[in-house]
Motif scaffolding. Structure first.
Motif, PDB file in Angstrom:
ATOM      1  N   TYR A 177      61.634 114.727  11.240  1.00 45.07           N
ATOM      2  CA  TYR A 177      62.446 113.534  11.037  1.00 45.07           C
ATOM      3  C   TYR A 177      62.985 113.475   9.610  1.00 45.07           C
ATOM      4  CZ  TYR A 177      63.841 108.749  10.600  1.00 45.07           C
ATOM      5  OH  TYR A 177      64.577 107.637  10.355  1.00 45.07           O
ATOM      6  N   LEU A 178      62.073 113.713   8.654  1.00 49.43           N
ATOM      7  CA  LEU A 178      62.496 113.705   7.248  1.00 49.43           C
ATOM      8  C   LEU A 178      63.621 114.708   7.028  1.00 49.43           C
ATOM      9  CD1 LEU A 178      59.387 113.357   4.945  1.00 49.43           C
ATOM     10  CD2 LEU A 178      61.452 111.979   4.998  1.00 49.43           C
ATOM     11  N   ARG A 197      66.889 113.385   8.385  1.00 53.46           N
ATOM     12  CA  ARG A 197      67.488 112.345   7.538  1.00 53.46           C
ATOM     13  C   ARG A 197      68.062 112.951   6.263  1.00 53.46           C
ATOM     14  NH1 ARG A 197      68.850 107.698  10.031  1.00 53.46           N
ATOM     15  NH2 ARG A 197      68.900 109.111  11.766  1.00 53.46           N
ATOM     16  N   LYS A 244      60.608 103.818   8.992  1.00 55.86           N
ATOM     17  CA  LYS A 244      60.049 104.709  10.010  1.00 55.86           C
ATOM     18  C   LYS A 244      58.583 104.989   9.708  1.00 55.86           C
ATOM     19  CE  LYS A 244      62.752 106.761  12.897  1.00 55.86           C
ATOM     20  NZ  LYS A 244      63.495 106.041  13.912  1.00 55.86           N
ATOM     21  N   LEU A 245      58.266 105.135   8.413  1.00 58.14           N
ATOM     22  CA  LEU A 245      56.873 105.378   8.031  1.00 58.14           C
ATOM     23  C   LEU A 245      56.002 104.168   8.341  1.00 58.14           C
ATOM     24  CD1 LEU A 245      57.280 107.109   4.575  1.00 58.14           C
ATOM     25  CD2 LEU A 245      56.380 108.112   6.664  1.00 58.14           C
ATOM     26  N   LEU A 274      61.899 109.553  17.906  1.00 55.71           N
ATOM     27  CA  LEU A 274      62.269 110.574  16.943  1.00 55.71           C
ATOM     28  C   LEU A 274      63.445 111.420  17.402  1.00 55.71           C
ATOM     29  CD1 LEU A 274      60.680 110.913  14.357  1.00 55.71           C
ATOM     30  CD2 LEU A 274      59.843 113.042  15.279  1.00 55.71           C
ATOM     31  N   VAL A 304      64.046 105.722   6.272  1.00 56.15           N
ATOM     32  CA  VAL A 304      62.855 106.581   6.277  1.00 56.15           C
ATOM     33  C   VAL A 304      61.602 105.748   6.018  1.00 56.15           C
ATOM     34  CG1 VAL A 304      61.707 108.447   5.063  1.00 56.15           C
ATOM     35  CG2 VAL A 304      64.113 108.626   5.597  1.00 56.15           C
ATOM     36  N   PRO A 345      55.106 102.384  13.398  1.00 49.98           N
ATOM     37  CA  PRO A 345      54.693 103.529  14.205  1.00 49.98           C
ATOM     38  C   PRO A 345      55.445 103.655  15.533  1.00 49.98           C
ATOM     39  CG  PRO A 345      52.954 101.869  14.087  1.00 49.98           C
ATOM     40  CD  PRO A 345      54.000 101.444  13.135  1.00 49.98           C
ATOM     41  N   LYS A 374      58.447 105.946  15.889  1.00 54.14           N
ATOM     42  CA  LYS A 374      58.288 107.400  15.810  1.00 54.14           C
ATOM     43  C   LYS A 374      58.536 108.045  17.164  1.00 54.14           C
ATOM     44  CE  LYS A 374      55.136 107.682  12.012  1.00 54.14           C
ATOM     45  NZ  LYS A 374      53.728 107.453  11.753  1.00 54.14           N
ATOM     46  N   MET A 418      56.994 114.187  11.978  1.00 55.43           N
ATOM     47  CA  MET A 418      57.500 113.399  10.864  1.00 55.43           C
ATOM     48  C   MET A 418      58.338 114.261   9.919  1.00 55.43           C
ATOM     49  SD  MET A 418      57.388 110.296  10.134  1.00 55.43           S
ATOM     50  CE  MET A 418      58.639 109.712   9.015  1.00 55.43           C
ATOM     51  N   LEU A 419      57.851 115.480   9.686  1.00 54.64           N
ATOM     52  CA  LEU A 419      58.600 116.377   8.801  1.00 54.64           C
ATOM     53  C   LEU A 419      59.977 116.675   9.365  1.00 54.64           C
ATOM     54  CD1 LEU A 419      56.097 118.979   7.350  1.00 54.64           C
ATOM     55  CD2 LEU A 419      57.543 117.342   6.136  1.00 54.64           C
TER      56      LEU A 419
END
Lengths: 343, 297
Positions: A4-5, A8, A329-330, A339, A326, A333, A336, A1-2
């Protein structure tokens, strides 16, 4: 996830960088002196010219001046509007909230009307209700927004005389400028006749919001309907029926969630369309938003304002799109897994 | 179903034929197609048939209401505007300009979009990523804003507004073409062609493009309806076609001053835009449904 963040965030920064550079390039692309287009001071004399040259670092090569431009943009020095002589940044912060206010109300209203209609329509696929809703959405999708707005003015403001046709609130009420959102401003203020002013502002909001809502709402109906039909045709819905679940259970527990989440990114994409329409509607209703402001700027060849307005609107749209991306995406699920699949 | 003849080969309709058969079953879409055909004929032959010219002013018949109103007269079927110009002639000419300009700009956008999309679909790594980022940046800018910028640089005019709208439409075509190209490139028939020694360009033009044409047509009808709405909107805001020109949007903004005493001069050109866009949307929706039905069969 990080990861991905990070990606973005990277995209956001790069896009903003490109937009900034684009707005800098505009100063050279617009007709006239680049120095005037940057600063907004027409016909500077020799001394002022030297000062401006130094301020924008135009004499130190392209990259130096681009860097200088970034620093000035972040410092809030966007030049001076050639029409009014006041700072472009101040005018943008005054007009942009009005546009955002209008778009947000239209978006919320369209979601509240469009989503249920789309779901009903999709659940009763190929029945009379579906046909009816679909035809209405097709009509709403084909109506030119400005024509609809004109017709509304003709009918409600001129013929019937029940609703006001321009501006945000009657001139009788002196609303203090605080946040720029007119309803919030009235609620926060301690003016006399607050109730009356609020009612008046609502009456001014009705026509612009409605004429924006028709188009956005029909778009949402069409997107939702298609997605609901696709999901209700799928195998896991049949499996749920086979398990012995009732129709309402199937729809609530399996159908809706799976139908609504995939269309969210598409809904976010419609925000730019909504912004375009909002800018047109603002001109018709003399709504003091950024669209009206920019159209006036182009009539009067006020290039610093066009440059600033372009930067402001596109930054708002890009930040909104990416942050919603974002957020979705959170919430969702399944996506993800994609990704790394997409850039 | 029993075969009628044992020896003859059973006729199997071509893909285009199948799509048409599916399309024909949808009566409303067919109605849209007739309506669209009417508009096409009107914009080709209409100006020849009409007795007036679009700019001709009849000073003895100013602000005449349409013929079906009590004060109207039949020589001016749709009435006249504030300068005594025949509204029917202007609407017909306006359909020609608006429809023709939109058609051309959609074709241009489609050509450019397909070329970039095919290139992006076949390239990998940093090149594809740069193209994606650039496209996302362009897509994030609202059409009207793009148009304002183009108009500020080049000046107002129909052709300049066409460039602006074409630029705004290109990303859609790029996205679609790129996704399809990338998907098709992984299929086996492409591998077979590649084993025969075909290069990327040849694979794209001879194997993938024929599979993509129908999807492109559907996309183009959608783009056409957006283009008409945008071009009239720009004309209305005085950023596109300029005042004496009978472009439908410019006509609407002309009629604003007399909107209250002559509501028909706003209602009729707007209705023409609405009908044109509606028929295009009907055809587009019908085509999309037909294509979907054919592919799921």
């Amino acid at each position: 996830m990080l990861v991905y963040l990070g990606r973005r965030l990277n995209l956001l920064v790069i896009t903003l960088f490109i937009l900034c550079a684009g707005s800098f390039a505009l100063a050279f692309l617009f007709p006239g002196d680049p120095l005037t287009n940057l600063s907004g001071l027409a016909n500077p004399d020799e001394q002022l010219r030297q000062q401006l040259m130094h301020k924008y670092a135009l004499d130190q090569g392209f990259f130096a001046s681009l860097w200088q431009y970034f620093q000035l943009i972040f410092a809030g020095d966007w030049g001076i509007s050639m029409r009014s002589g006041s700072s472009v940044f101040e005018e943008v912060t005054r007009t942009l909230p009005a546009s955002i206010e209008l778009s947000v109300y239209a978006m919320v209203l369209s979601l509240f009307i469009g989503l249920p209609l789309g779901i009903f329509s999709g659940l009763s696929h190929r029945k009379a209700l579906d046909r009816g809703i679909l035809s209405f959405s097709l009509i709403g999708y084909s109506v030119p927004v400005f024509w609809l707005a004109l017709l509304m003015i003709l009918v409600f403001a001129l013929k019937l005389g029940v609703l006001p046709m321009s501006d945000r609130v009657s001139l009788l009420y002196d609303v203090p400028l605080n946040t720029g959102f007119v309803l919030l401003d009235i609620l926060q203020s301690d003016m006399e006749h607050r109730e009356a002013a609020l009612q008046n502002a609502f009456a001014h909001l009705i026509l612009p919001t409605l004429s924006l809502t028709v188009f956005t709402c029909s778009l949402i109906v069409r997107l939702t309907r298609r997605s609901v039909i696709n999901v209700m045709d799928s195998d896991y819905i049949k499996a749920a029926y086979a398990k012995g679940m009732s129709r309402s259970e199937v729809v609530w527990q399996h159908g809706l969630k799976n139908a609504l989440i995939p269309i969210m990114p598409q809904l976010v994409m419609q925000f730019t369309l909504l912004m375009t329409n909002a800018m047109i509607v603002e001109v018709i209703f003399s709504w003091p938003g950024i669209g009206e402001w920019m159209i006036q700027a182009i009539y009067q060849r006020d290039f610093p304002s066009i440059r600033g307005g372009m930067l402001a609107v596109s930054v708002v749209v890009v930040s909104f799109t990416i942050s919603m991306d974002v957020l979705l995406k959170l919430l969702y699920p399944l996506s993800k897994r994609q990704l790394h699949a997409q850039v | 179903m029993p075969k009628s003849s044992f020896y003859e080969e059973e006729p199997f309709p071509s893909p285009v034929r199948q799509t048409w058969n599916e399309f024909r079953r949808n009566h409303i879409a067919l109605l849209g197609l007739w309506c669209l055909a009417f508009f096409v004929l009107l914009s080709i032959f209409g100006p020849i048939l009409s007795p007036y010219s679009a700019l001709e002013q009849n000073t003895d018949a100013i602000l005449l209401p349409p013929a079906w109103e009590p004060n109207g007269s039949t020589p001016f079927l749709f009435g006249t505007d504030s300068l005594g110009r025949d509204l029917l002639t202007r609407v017909v000419n306006g359909c020609r300009i608006t429809f023709g300009a939109s058609l051309i700009l959609v074709l241009v956008a489609m050509l450019i979009g397909c070329a970039i999309g095919a290139f992006a679909g076949m390239s990998r790594g940093i090149r594809a990523s740069v193209i994606n980022h650039l496209l996302d940046a362009i897509m994030a800018i609202p059409t009207l804003l793009l148009a304002i910028i183009v108009v500020a640089i080049l000046g107002t005019g129909l052709v300049n507004s066409m460039w602006a709208i074409a630029l705004a439409l290109v990303p859609q075509f790029v996205h679609q073409t790129r996704d399809v190209t990338r998907r098709e490139f992984q299929k086996e028939y492409v591998t077979a062609v590649r084993l025969d020694g075909a290069g990327n360009t040849r694979i794209f033009f001879f194997s993938i493009l024929p599979n993509m044409i129908e999807m492109l047509v559907v996309q183009a009808t959608m783009a056409l309806s957006i283009a008409i709405l945008d071009i009239t909107a720009l004309g209305f805001l005085n950023l596109g076609a300029q005042s004496p020109s009978p472009e439908l949007g410019a006509m609407l903004s002309d009629a604003l001053e007399t909107a209250y005493i002559a509501p028909w001069s706003i209602a009729l050109p707007g209705a023409a835009i609405f009908l044109m866009v509606l028929s295009i949307n009907l055809v587009g929706d019908g085509l999309r449904t037909a294509l979907r039905n054919r592919l799921t069969q």
